[in-house]
Design a protein around this motif. Structure first.
Motif, PDB file in Angstrom:
ATOM      1  N   LEU A  45       0.875  -1.176   0.000  1.00 24.94           N
ATOM      2  CA  LEU A  45       0.000   0.000   0.000  1.00 24.94           C
ATOM      3  C   LEU A  45       0.907   1.219   0.000  1.00 24.94           C
ATOM      4  CD1 LEU A  45      -2.659  -0.968   2.722  1.00 24.94           C
ATOM      5  CD2 LEU A  45      -2.914  -1.045   0.236  1.00 24.94           C
ATOM      6  N   THR A  46       1.159   1.778  -1.181  1.00 25.68           N
ATOM      7  CA  THR A  46       1.994   2.970  -1.241  1.00 25.68           C
ATOM      8  C   THR A  46       1.083   4.194  -1.212  1.00 25.68           C
ATOM      9  OG1 THR A  46       2.017   2.716  -3.624  1.00 25.68           O
ATOM     10  CG2 THR A  46       3.941   1.920  -2.446  1.00 25.68           C
ATOM     11  N   GLY A  47       1.675   5.356  -1.004  1.00 27.25           N
ATOM     12  CA  GLY A  47       0.887   6.588  -0.901  1.00 27.25           C
ATOM     13  C   GLY A  47      -0.124   6.491   0.236  1.00 27.25           C
ATOM     14  N   THR A  48       0.239   5.748   1.270  1.00 28.88           N
ATOM     15  CA  THR A  48      -0.706   5.473   2.359  1.00 28.88           C
ATOM     16  C   THR A  48      -0.071   5.869   3.692  1.00 28.88           C
ATOM     17  OG1 THR A  48      -1.511   3.592   1.093  1.00 28.88           O
ATOM     18  CG2 THR A  48      -2.092   3.645   3.421  1.00 28.88           C
ATOM     19  N   ARG A  49      -0.800   6.642   4.482  1.00 26.17           N
ATOM     20  CA  ARG A  49      -0.252   7.106   5.758  1.00 26.17           C
ATOM     21  C   ARG A  49      -0.875   6.352   6.927  1.00 26.17           C
ATOM     22  NH1 ARG A  49      -1.984  10.954   9.200  1.00 26.17           N
ATOM     23  NH2 ARG A  49      -3.576  11.670   7.738  1.00 26.17           N
ATOM     24  N   LEU A  50      -0.029   5.845   7.787  1.00 26.57           N
ATOM     25  CA  LEU A  50      -0.533   5.131   8.966  1.00 26.57           C
ATOM     26  C   LEU A  50      -1.236   6.128   9.873  1.00 26.57           C
ATOM     27  CD1 LEU A  50      -0.501   2.461  10.659  1.00 26.57           C
ATOM     28  CD2 LEU A  50       1.457   3.472  11.848  1.00 26.57           C
ATOM     29  N   ASP A  51      -2.444   5.759  10.300  1.00 29.68           N
ATOM     30  CA  ASP A  51      -3.213   6.664  11.150  1.00 29.68           C
ATOM     31  C   ASP A  51      -3.150   6.201  12.599  1.00 29.68           C
ATOM     32  OD1 ASP A  51      -4.959   8.758  11.724  1.00 29.68           O
ATOM     33  OD2 ASP A  51      -6.649   7.340  11.726  1.00 29.68           O
TER      34      ASP A  51
END
Ligand code: SRM
Ligand SMILES: Cc1cc2nc3c(=O)[nH]c(=O)nc-3n(C[C@H](O)[C@H](O)[C@H](O)COP(=O)(O)OP(=O)(O)OC[C@H]3O[C@@H](n4cnc5c(N)ncnc54)[C@H](O)[C@@H]3O)c2cc1C
Ligand code: SF4
Ligand code: FES
Lengths: 126, 866
Positions: free
Chosen positions: B207-213
């Motif tokens: 999962l690229t372009g994905t920020r851990l929340d």
């Protein structure tokens, strides 16, 4: 004095045969340049009569060789000496080609070193 | 002793500290001085270990395999586990967490980095880990038992290594990366695409372009998922384990509290000699902010800093001053080669780029070029074999067009520059900044001394080249070979090529005779006096004979004559030693042994009786061999054809006991009879033996098939070992008995019959193409470049796209196979070779004599063994 052992064309280039000359086993080789060499067939290191079944070769300095198939010792085909143990020697026989046959002559081990020329003559005489 | 050497304290015992201490001891030894008093404090409760190879812990779970060389006895005091909590620079002391105080004359900080963990909700919940130390990996492996899913936060170098570890633990793994692509620091979009395609194949979700929340926890407060944000959308991924691999931060806390200067974004400020703002205190490795204003996260620059500090402390020398390092890297991630060097992204003004990309083979290669044509840098994904030479060309005008340099080896127009083609000024070893010119000078100097072969190790001793990350060693090797000082690289004085190179030439040019090969490719052909070399020797003749025999099937097929090639055809007979020449094994008295093939060791009573009768009639000594068959000893050369006539008529074939060829495929009794057997090992052994019988190779090949994990056929000691499983077959390669036994490596598991056979086909064909003369598979596998992982990628994933070529060799061999002995019996010219004496063919050899022993014969020896 001289014994005819086989036709020259029976010899495969690079390969040896054994011949029986006056009860002694002699290894006879024809090399890539057409020359013929004859040395004793018994490997001095093992006592087995197998030198004719070794692989022939030639070093960069022109020395013609055969490697015993038993423990792979390499001998100089002209002087009979083992390259790595010069005190160990195969008997060297005079050999010549005449009328399409290969003839084995006397044991020339004692002259084979100082009179390489005689041998060369003997071996390449057609 | 200089004051700085009297008492040296080192804080941290990582790779860089270890290098520093070793170097300090070396200096003292080289200068003939007593060793300085060195004390090292390490927070980890272990000796210094190789962090770069941390992930390999998962292969064998043996931490000791990672330990770095121990120091000489008594030379160094290592205090561990011990964390230094304070430095008093006035008093020149340090304090450890247990309150102990130690004084120093010189203090060296080598505290490395700590993992960066984004401060999201629940980031410390049970189930959350970092990936930095042996303790970390042990804890991860422990926790992963019976768990199913894992998420790795970070898609850089560390993250991908962590992802590999989680998949190897059997977890369904997802990588979450904030940047739009993987390895954002090293590769560009194109490279990342190739890398991503390869990694996705391995079952890792990206999962690229994905920020851990945040990390989501269950009722018990234990991590069970992560929530992340991708564009506008919120995604949830199940995660029994969360591993943070989102970068590192310099461990500079101790320096801060001690009042030393630190950089704005962290890192202990040091000068070119690695001195901090207090000249009694040095900082090296990942905790330091180097004189060029950078914090280096790689080990090679750390080592350079260690050398700089050691040289200065030991010898007040500024020779090794550290002014900055190349961050070029070549890595193997999840089996994928990734290299990035120089100005990889073409950031320089006016930079241009040439790229080659093949989405089928998932290869991406790019070079960046300055407007004046100089090479600036590059990115190589999936095929990075020429990383060493390309990197060395940075700053130079490449000797060929960049697009040609990018093409894969073998493609039309492709140009591969060997190290020999590099300009002298090119830096070959970037760890130690050694140019090609300096390496060549060292090679010549060493060769002139005439003390035998020049080795990369000797070059390392006099230039340091190759002693850092080691990535330049292959280039150094080929430079040594190019000057002819390496001794063993060429086959012999008649051929400057290796066996493998000759194999390629014979295959490519369809050469069918030794004479032809010697004339076209021998050293005499290259200008040395001809004639003298026309004969070859006992080294090249059998080696070439074996190559011609290995390729016999293919060459025959390409000529389309439909004629079966024979090992004794044409000039080839003269290439063979006596064993191959008369198709039997020479014994110590000049007699021979006869070994008929008994595939898999299975034999009918009738055939056993035939062997018994033949042995009785010819007076041969018989013995069961270690290869599950029967050897008949004491045959006169002239009797071999008669013996074989009887054997061939009874349906026996040559067992090739005399050849560098497949010997036997041992089997255990397997599922047909054995209570525990799970597959029919006898049938598989017979199938394999019939498939590969007669196949000539650089050395003999032995195989075995066991019907279950009890391994009664001893398959793991064979060149190719097959062990049955509930689901198929496990395949092992590279085992060896003999003087240096080696256990075979597990190459693949649970293969079906077809995949098993195909993989063995490829393995054998690759071995035949690439091994040296008289090299068993064990040594070949051991030195295979890229190791077992690479071999697996080539054989199973076909990453080099050679599967078809390799299988073709075996297919042609099977097509062309005919029993060698039957063919001899049908050919009068070949039969003539068995005459004892050319002028007395039937006379027995008088030197071959036997005496009785235990009801059979034994040789009577005239001389005995030397
Ligand atoms: C006959 C036999 C001994 C026996 O009576 O059991 C034997 C006999 C010889 N072995 Fe062997 N080996 C025999 C099984 C083995 C085994 C066991 C096995 O295959 O399961 C091994 C260890 C396994 C391995 O190879 O990894 C074995 C490891 C060797 C080696 C060491 C190889 C190495 O890589 O270190 C040599 C020397 C060489 O090949 O250079 C050797 C060489 C030889 C030679 C060829 C030595 C020579 O040059 O004369 C012997 C000649 C045999 C002949 O005249 O027929 N023999 N030899 C076995 C024949 C098996 C067969 O049916 O073909
Ligand atoms: C999984 C992984 C893969 C890697 N792969 C590569 C690669 O392929 N190529 C590459 O070049 N680099 C790689 N690296 C980076 C490389 O490992 C580091 O650059 C290198 O280990 C840095 O060495 P160091 O000695 O500076 O720090 P470290 O190895 O971190 O050692 C510092 C040590 O000091 C101890 N310490 C810290 N503070 C104190 C204190 N106050 N008291 C006592 N002890 C203390 C720490 O516990 C630690 O043991 C990788 C790293 C990891 C984790
Ligand atoms: S162990 Fe030695 S003696 Fe025994 S068969 Fe093998 S090579 Fe010959
Ligand atoms: S480039 Fe790293 S050792 Fe030479």
């Amino acid at each position: 004095m001289w014994t005819a052992v086989c036709k020259y064309t029976q010899l495969e280039p690079g390969r040896g045969v054994a011949a029986l000359v006056d009860g002694a086993a002699v290894a006879v080789f024809r090399l890539g340049d057409g020359s013929v060499h004859a040395v004793g067939n018994v490997d001095p290191f093992s006592g087995a009569s197998v030198i004719s079944r070794g692989i022939t070769g030639r070093r960069a300095d022109g020395t013609a060789t055969v490697a015993s198939p038993m423990y792979k010792d390499v001998f100089d085909l002209v002087t009979g000496r083992a390259l790595d143990a010069p005190e160990v020697r195969l008997p060297v026989y005079a050999v010549r080609r005449h009328r399409g046959l290969v003839w084995i002559g006397p044991d020339v081990t004692s002259v084979s070193e100082n009179d390489a020329e005689l041998l060369t003559m003997a071996t390449s005489a057609a | 002793m200089s004051p700085s050497l009297r008492k040296v304290l080192v804080v941290g015992h990582g790779m860089v500290a270890h290098r520093f201490v070793s170097s300090l001891l070396d200096h003292a030894r080289d200068d003939g001085r007593p060793a300085p008093a060195v004390t090292v404090f390490g927070a980890e409760a272990r000796p210094a270990y190789d962090r770069v190879r941390l992930s390999s812990w998962f292969d064998d779970r043996d931490p000791a395999g990672l330990h770095l060389d121990p120091y000489p006895d008594g030379a160094v005091e290592v205090v561990a586990p011990a964390t230094v909590v304070a430095v008093d620079r006035e008093a020149q002391t340090v304090t450890t967490s247990d309150g102990a105080v130690r004084s120093y004359d010189t203090l060296v900080l080598a505290t490395g980095s700590r993992p960066f963990v984004p401060p999201v909700e629940q980031h410390t919940a049970p189930g959350c880990f970092v990936y930095r130390t042996l303790d970390d990996v042990e804890a991860i492996a422990d926790y992963a038992q019976d768990r199913k899913t894992g998420v790795v936060v970070g898609g850089g170098l560390l993250g991908l290594e962590a992802a590999k570890a989680l998949t190897s633990l059997g977890l369904q793994t997802t990588v979450v990366e904030f940047a739009p692509r993987l390895m954002p620091l090293q590769v560009d979009d194109g490279g990342a695409a190739a890398l991503q395609a390869r990694i996705a194949e391995l079952g890792v979700t990206l999962l690229t372009g994905t920020r851990l929340d945040r990390v989501v926890v269950d009722d018990g407060g234990v991590a069970c998922a992560v929530q992340a944000i991708r564009g506008e959308e919120t995604v949830s991924v199940e995660a029994d384990i969360v591993v943070f691999a989102a970068g590192v931060r310099p461990e500079d806390g101790l320096a801060r509290t001690a009042g030393l200067d630190v950089g704005e974004r962290g890192g202990i400020v040091v000068d070119e000699l690695c001195r901090t703002s207090d000249h009694r205190v040095y900082a090296i490795g990942e905790c330091a902010l180097a004189a060029d204003g950078r914090v280096y996260g790689l080990v090679a620059p750390g080592y350079q800093m260690a050398e700089a500090a050691a040289a200065h402390i030991a010898a007040a020398s500024d020779e090794r001053a550290f002014t900055g390092a190349d961050t070029s890297t070549k890595l193997k991630l999840l089996g994928v080669e990734v290299a990035s060097f120089g100005d990889a992204f073409g950031a320089a003004e006016g930079a241009m780029a040439a790229t080659y990309s093949d989405s089928r083979r998932r290869v991406y290669r790019k070079l960046t070029i300055a407007p004046d044509g100089r090479l600036l840098g590059g990115i190589l994904v999936g095929d990075a074999d020429d990383y060493g030479t390309l990197r060395a060309l940075v700053g130079e005008q490449p000797p060929a067009a960049p697009e040609q340099l990018l093409l894969p080896a073998g493609a039309a127009g492709a140009v591969k520059i060997g190290p020999a083609g590099l300009p002298d000024a090119a830096v070959l070893c970037s760890c130690h900044n050694v140019t090609k010119g300096a390496i060549c000078t060292a090679i010549h100097d060493l060769a002139d001394k005439g003390e035998g072969e020049v080795t990369p190790k000797q070059i390392g001793l006099c230039t340091k080249a190759g002693t850092g990350c080691g990535s330049c060693v292959t280039s150094i090797k080929s430079l040594i070979q190019a000057t002819g000082s390496g001794g063993s690289s060429g086959l012999c004085e008649h051929f400057s090529q290796t066996r493998s190179e000759l194999y390629t030439i014979v295959r490519r040019d369809r050469i069918t005779t030794f004479a032809d090969l010697l004339a076209k490719h021998g050293t005499a052909a290259a200008g040395r006096p001809a004639g003298a070399a026309a004969d070859g020797c006992d080294v090249c003749k059998p080696a070439v004979g074996s190559i011609l025999a290995s390729l016999g099937g293919l060459l025959a097929a390409s000529q389309g004559t439909g004629r079966k090639p024979h090992v004794l055809d044409g000039g080839q007979a003269a290439l063979q030693d006596t064993n191959d020449h008369v198709l039997a094994n020479l014994q110590r008295n000049g007699s021979y042994s006869v070994v008929p093939r008994i595939p898999g060791g299975e034999i009918t009573p009738d055939k056993l009786i035939v062997i018994g009768e033949v042995a009785r009639d010819f007076g041969l000594y018989t013995k069961i061999t270690g290869g599950q068959r029967i050897d008949l000893f004491g045959a006169q050369m002239a009797d071999l054809p008669k013996i074989w006539r009887r054997l061939v008529d009874a349906g026996f074939e040559s067992g090739h006991a005399y050849g560098k060829a497949l010997r036997t495929v041992k089997s255990c009794v397997g599922s047909t009879w054995c209570r525990y057997g799970v597959q029919d090992s006898v049938k598989m052994a017979i199938d394999l033996e019939l498939r590969y019988r007669g196949l000539r190779a650089p050395h003999k090949i032995k195989m075995a098939v066991s019907g279950c994990a009890r391994e009664c056929a001893e398959a793991q000691s064979k060149d190719v070992g097959v062990i049955a499983t509930e689901r198929g077959w496990n395949l092992y390669v590279g085992g060896n008995g003999g003087a240096r036994p080696r256990h075979a490596d597990l190459l693949a598991t649970d293969l079906d019959d077809q995949t098993l056979v195909r993989t063995i086909d490829r393995f054998l064909a690759l071995y035949i193409a690439e091994a040296d003369r008289l090299e068993r598979t064990a040594t070949w596998v051991e030195r295979y470049e890229g190791g077992l992982d690479r071999l697996r990628a080539v054989l199973i994933d076909d990453v080099e796209d050679r599967g078809v070529e390799l299988e073709a060799l075996i297919a042609a061999h099977i097509e062309a196979y005919a029993d060698e002995w039957r063919a001899v019996l049908d050919d009068p010219a070949k039969l003539a070779r068995f005459a004892t004496f050319v002028n007395a063919p039937e006379a027995p050899d008088p030197t071959v004599e036997f005496v009785p022993e235990r009801g059979q014969i034994k040789p009577l020896l005239t001389l005995g063994r030397r």
